[in-house]
Design a protein around this motif. Structure first.
Motif, short mmCIF file in Angstrom:
data_model
loop_
_atom_site.label_atom_id
_atom_site.label_comp_id
_atom_site.label_asym_id
_atom_site.label_seq_id
_atom_site.Cartn_x
_atom_site.Cartn_y
_atom_site.Cartn_z
N ARG A 171 0.67 -1.26 -0.01
CA ARG A 171 0.07 -0.01 -0.08
C ARG A 171 0.83 1.29 -0.05
O ARG A 171 0.55 2.21 -0.69
CB ARG A 171 -1.03 0.21 1.16
CG ARG A 171 -2.03 -0.97 1.32
CD ARG A 171 -2.87 -0.92 2.48
NE ARG A 171 -3.65 0.43 2.42
CZ ARG A 171 -4.56 0.57 1.84
NH1 ARG A 171 -5.54 -0.44 0.98
NH2 ARG A 171 -5.43 1.95 1.92
N ASN A 175 1.01 4.14 -2.86
CA ASN A 175 0.98 5.68 -2.71
C ASN A 175 2.19 6.58 -3.13
O ASN A 175 2.19 7.60 -3.57
CB ASN A 175 0.64 5.73 -1.21
CG ASN A 175 -0.58 5.14 -0.46
OD1 ASN A 175 -1.46 5.03 -1.46
ND2 ASN A 175 -0.55 5.20 0.59
N HIS A 179 -0.23 6.40 -7.09
CA HIS A 179 -1.51 5.58 -7.73
C HIS A 179 -2.67 5.17 -6.84
O HIS A 179 -3.38 4.48 -6.85
CB HIS A 179 -0.87 4.11 -8.31
CG HIS A 179 -0.12 4.64 -9.72
ND1 HIS A 179 -0.92 4.81 -10.88
CD2 HIS A 179 1.21 4.48 -9.84
CE1 HIS A 179 0.04 5.07 -11.74
NE2 HIS A 179 1.40 4.57 -11.23
N ALA A 180 -2.65 5.87 -5.63
CA ALA A 180 -3.63 5.66 -4.69
C ALA A 180 -5.12 5.68 -5.23
O ALA A 180 -5.79 4.89 -4.72
CB ALA A 180 -3.39 6.49 -3.43
N ARG A 181 -5.22 6.57 -5.91
CA ARG A 181 -6.62 6.89 -6.72
C ARG A 181 -6.86 5.61 -7.80
O ARG A 181 -7.89 5.68 -8.32
CB ARG A 181 -6.93 8.05 -7.07
CG ARG A 181 -6.81 9.11 -6.01
CD ARG A 181 -7.07 10.46 -6.46
NE ARG A 181 -7.11 11.54 -5.42
CZ ARG A 181 -7.35 12.85 -5.41
NH1 ARG A 181 -7.71 13.32 -6.94
NH2 ARG A 181 -7.25 13.75 -4.37
N ASP A 182 -5.98 5.11 -8.18
CA ASP A 182 -6.19 4.25 -9.45
C ASP A 182 -6.53 2.90 -8.84
O ASP A 182 -6.71 1.73 -9.80
CB ASP A 182 -5.00 4.13 -10.35
CG ASP A 182 -4.55 5.48 -10.94
OD1 ASP A 182 -5.54 6.08 -11.01
OD2 ASP A 182 -3.37 5.69 -10.87
N THR A 185 -8.25 -1.59 -3.68
CA THR A 185 -7.60 -2.09 -2.42
C THR A 185 -6.44 -3.08 -2.65
O THR A 185 -6.30 -3.30 -3.81
CB THR A 185 -8.80 -2.76 -1.75
OG1 THR A 185 -8.28 -3.12 -0.17
CG2 THR A 185 -9.05 -4.12 -2.33
N GLY A 199 -8.61 -0.19 -10.12
CA GLY A 199 -9.87 0.53 -10.44
C GLY A 199 -10.34 0.63 -11.74
O GLY A 199 -9.37 0.18 -12.66
N THR A 202 -8.01 1.89 -14.85
CA THR A 202 -6.33 1.65 -14.68
C THR A 202 -6.12 0.15 -15.32
O THR A 202 -6.57 -0.74 -15.42
CB THR A 202 -6.48 1.16 -13.34
OG1 THR A 202 -6.71 2.52 -12.32
CG2 THR A 202 -4.74 0.88 -12.72
#
Length: 224
Positions: A171, A175, A179-182, A185, A199, A202
């Motif tokens: 994780r 970050n 690519h945290a928003r891509d 989980t 996501g 992606t």
């Protein structure tokens, strides 16, 4: 004592972090039970958890359910967990405390060589996998639940599977690479095996290329 079906195969500081992570995960799982526990690592890199206290039986069963158990006893037709040790032209070899060979025609994962199947489903080394023990005379096979899990991976928006890193480390890497928003989980597959769930929109190979420079690990894409 329960021997968990996940391996600690990293060394040095990474090994210490992995043991600390496992100790924390076990502690969270057993937090509401009246038990004390101790985490160790066997000579073959499988971790063991020694549990004592009023709720010890419940605690052991909970750990078996969550992680699978390495046991020295097998019964034909029963399902167990082993880690993906190696592969060759004849099939997969799982480490379940002893070597379990699953021949290619017992995969149940469609056509292709073991290497092609591994690439298609993003199977990284040491991945915990469920299998059905075939006994002395019959071939071992992948469990139906394992086949269902792998086919499920090929649906959705794709994945990047990783070994040699804890969930927290993966994780943090995602970050760091921006690519945290891509991703949806990071799913824990084993202690050091994770699945980054992409996501919508992606590209799994693109994500792999972006985070690969930060992770000294094996990475495999699952492309829907």
């Amino acid at each position: 004592m329960v021997v968990l079906a996940t391996k600690l195969y990293v060394e040095g500081d990474a090994r210490e972090r992995a043991v600390d992570s496992l100790r924390s995960l076990v502690g969270n799982a057993l937090d509401e039970l009246d038990v004390s526990y101790e985490v160790g690592v066997r000579h073959d890199d499988f971790p063991s958890v020694t549990v004592s206290g009023e709720d010890a039986v419940v605690a052991r069963n909970l750990l078996r359910e969550e992680w699978g158990e390495i046991t020295g006893e097998f019964e034909a037709g029963e399902t167990y967990v082993g880690t993906l040790e190696r592969w060759d032209e004849d099939g997969f070899v799982l480490d379940a405390g002893e070597a379990i060979r699953v021949p290619t025609d017992e995969f149940g994962l469609g056509p292709g060589s073991p290497e092609q199947v591994r690439e298609r489903f993003g199977l990284v080394q040491h991945l915990p996998m469920r299998f059905v023990y075939g006994g002395e005379d019959d071939a071992h096979s992948l469990a139906d639940a394992e086949r269902d899990r792998l086919y499920e991976w090929t649906r959705g928006d794709g994945r990047v599977n990783v070994n040699s890193a804890t969930r927290a480390e993966v994780r943090a890497t995602v970050n760091r690479a921006g690519h945290a928003r891509d991703i949806v989980t990071v799913e824990r597959l084993g202690l050091l095996e994770q699945s980054i769930v992409c996501g919508e929109g992606t590209d799994p190979p693109g994500l792999l290329a972006s985070i690969g420079e930060y992770l000294p690990a094996e990475l495999r894409c699952v492309v829907p």
